[in-house]
Design a protein around this motif. Structure first.
Motif, PDB file in Angstrom:
ATOM      1  N   UNK A 133       1.213  -1.196   0.125  1.00 21.85           N
ATOM      2  CA  UNK A 133       0.093  -0.533  -0.033  1.00 21.85           C
ATOM      3  C   UNK A 133       0.303   1.346   0.116  1.00 21.85           C
ATOM      4  N   UNK A 134       0.096   2.297  -0.649  1.00 26.64           N
ATOM      5  CA  UNK A 134       0.928   3.720   0.107  1.00 26.64           C
ATOM      6  C   UNK A 134       1.626   3.888   0.728  1.00 26.64           C
ATOM      7  N   UNK A 135       0.668   3.300   1.923  1.00 22.37           N
ATOM      8  CA  UNK A 135       1.184   4.342   3.859  1.00 22.37           C
ATOM      9  C   UNK A 135       2.254   2.842   4.197  1.00 22.37           C
ATOM     10  N   UNK A 136       2.463   1.928   2.654  1.00 21.26           N
ATOM     11  CA  UNK A 136       3.929   0.999   3.298  1.00 21.26           C
ATOM     12  C   UNK A 136       5.201   2.646   3.011  1.00 21.26           C
ATOM     13  N   UNK A 137       4.732   3.026   2.510  1.00 21.64           N
ATOM     14  CA  UNK A 137       6.207   4.186   2.339  1.00 21.64           C
ATOM     15  C   UNK A 137       6.418   5.049   3.023  1.00 21.64           C
ATOM     16  N   UNK A 138       5.641   5.394   3.606  1.00 20.83           N
ATOM     17  CA  UNK A 138       5.837   5.628   5.524  1.00 20.83           C
ATOM     18  C   UNK A 138       6.860   5.476   6.248  1.00 20.83           C
ATOM     19  N   UNK A 139       7.609   6.162   6.725  1.00 20.77           N
ATOM     20  CA  UNK A 139       8.791   5.769   7.814  1.00 20.77           C
ATOM     21  C   UNK A 139       7.790   5.504   8.713  1.00 20.77           C
ATOM     22  N   UNK A 140       6.506   6.545   9.868  1.00 24.33           N
ATOM     23  CA  UNK A 140       6.259   5.818  10.559  1.00 24.33           C
ATOM     24  C   UNK A 140       4.858   6.473  10.492  1.00 24.33           C
ATOM     25  N   UNK A 190       2.171   5.613  12.548  1.00 21.22           N
ATOM     26  CA  UNK A 190       1.388   6.577  13.195  1.00 21.22           C
ATOM     27  C   UNK A 190       1.356   7.724  12.279  1.00 21.22           C
ATOM     28  N   UNK A 191       2.366   8.146  11.709  1.00 19.08           N
ATOM     29  CA  UNK A 191       2.391   9.546  10.673  1.00 19.08           C
ATOM     30  C   UNK A 191       1.551   9.308   9.624  1.00 19.08           C
ATOM     31  N   UNK A 192       1.142   8.018   8.884  1.00 18.61           N
ATOM     32  CA  UNK A 192       0.674   7.282   7.846  1.00 18.61           C
ATOM     33  C   UNK A 192      -0.174   6.932   7.971  1.00 18.61           C
ATOM     34  N   UNK A 193      -0.745   6.760   9.387  1.00 17.52           N
ATOM     35  CA  UNK A 193      -2.578   6.742  10.172  1.00 17.52           C
ATOM     36  C   UNK A 193      -2.949   8.422  10.154  1.00 17.52           C
ATOM     37  N   UNK A 194      -2.442   9.106  10.385  1.00  9.68           N
ATOM     38  CA  UNK A 194      -2.577  10.595  10.296  1.00  9.68           C
ATOM     39  C   UNK A 194      -3.360  11.091   8.833  1.00  9.68           C
ATOM     40  N   UNK A 195      -2.522  10.672   7.582  1.00  8.75           N
ATOM     41  CA  UNK A 195      -2.633  11.319   6.726  1.00  8.75           C
ATOM     42  C   UNK A 195      -3.811  10.467   6.208  1.00  8.75           C
ATOM     43  N   UNK A 224       6.411  14.510   5.540  1.00 10.09           N
ATOM     44  CA  UNK A 224       6.594  12.930   6.240  1.00 10.09           C
ATOM     45  C   UNK A 224       7.471  12.604   5.289  1.00 10.09           C
ATOM     46  N   UNK A 225       8.542  11.535   6.174  1.00  4.66           N
ATOM     47  CA  UNK A 225       9.502  10.998   5.470  1.00  4.66           C
ATOM     48  C   UNK A 225       9.332   8.960   4.997  1.00  4.66           C
ATOM     49  N   UNK A 226       9.279   8.987   3.541  1.00  2.00           N
ATOM     50  CA  UNK A 226       9.481   8.018   2.909  1.00  2.00           C
ATOM     51  C   UNK A 226      10.438   7.163   2.394  1.00  2.00           C
ATOM     52  N   UNK A 227      10.143   6.144   2.636  1.00  2.00           N
ATOM     53  CA  UNK A 227      11.299   5.258   2.523  1.00  2.00           C
ATOM     54  C   UNK A 227      11.622   4.912   1.181  1.00  2.00           C
ATOM     55  N   UNK A 228      12.600   5.066  -0.025  1.00  2.00           N
ATOM     56  CA  UNK A 228      12.853   4.385  -0.778  1.00  2.00           C
ATOM     57  C   UNK A 228      13.397   3.604  -1.107  1.00  2.00           C
TER      58      UNK A 228
END
Length: 202
Positions: A119-126, A128-133, A148-152
């Protein structure tokens, strides 16, 4: 006759075993080339012998033109996405990436195929940050200036600013613009470091 065959109780439509479907182009009286679909359905009676045929003729011209226009618009949309100087992705109702443009794959170092795995939110490092978005998007259908900090590739982090809008309400498809905040993050980290090592009271 076809009329008697349709009304005759002895006709067994379930025993039909032959069907022909052919699509061809035909110029009609309006001098326009039409796309025609001819469907022939053969059926038999109780004696298993062919009792008749039903033919259906469909003019697919408008449908074909509409499909062609839609395909052209889709190609144009994809081209515009790939020409965009910032990372852009389209996301479906299940929060999965449908399309990621060249700027996004280049920046994260991940192929579009890899991005589609989770999912798109798996790119989020945090998380809780992903949940808020996710909560904001599903409640309001949009997101503005979300940091947000996205993981590459190799879990490298990329400081980003997200803007999301609903692209299609019916299918719940979203368009996400992802701006690079690397410079801003660098200056923020530098400022925070100065504050941390400064002897001056704040």
């Amino acid at each position: 006759e076809l009329t008697s065959l349709h009304t005759e109780k002895s006709v067994n439509f379930s025993s039909a075993n032959i069907e022909h479907n052919k699509e061809f182009e035909l110029q009609l009286a309006d001098d326009v080339l039409h796309t025609i679909n001819l469907k022939l359905k053969f059926f038999s009676g109780k004696n298993k012998k062919r009792a008749g045929v039903v033919g259906v003729i469909q003019d697919l011209t408008e449908l074909k033109l509409t499909q062609k226009k839609l395909e052209q618009e889709q190609k144009k949309f994809i081209t515009l996405l790939d020409l965009a100087p910032v990372a852009v992705a389209t996301i479906d109702a299940e929060d999965r990436i449908i399309r990621a443009n060249i700027a996004m794959t280049d920046r994260l170092g991940l192929s579009e195929r890899e991005l589609k795995k989770d999912t798109f939110y798996q790119l989020f490092n945090d998380s809780s940050n992903a949940g808020e978005a996710a909560k904001k998007i599903h409640q309001t259908g949009r997101l503005r200036g979300f940091i947000a900090h996205l993981k590459g590739k190799n879990s490298e982090l990329y400081p980003s600013e997200l803007h999301v809008d609903c692209l299609n309400k019916e299918t719940q498809e979203y368009l996400c613009w992802i701006s690079d905040r690397t410079k801003e993050q660098f200056h923020q980290d530098k400022f925070d470091g100065l504050l941390q090592h400064s002897s001056l009271p704040m």
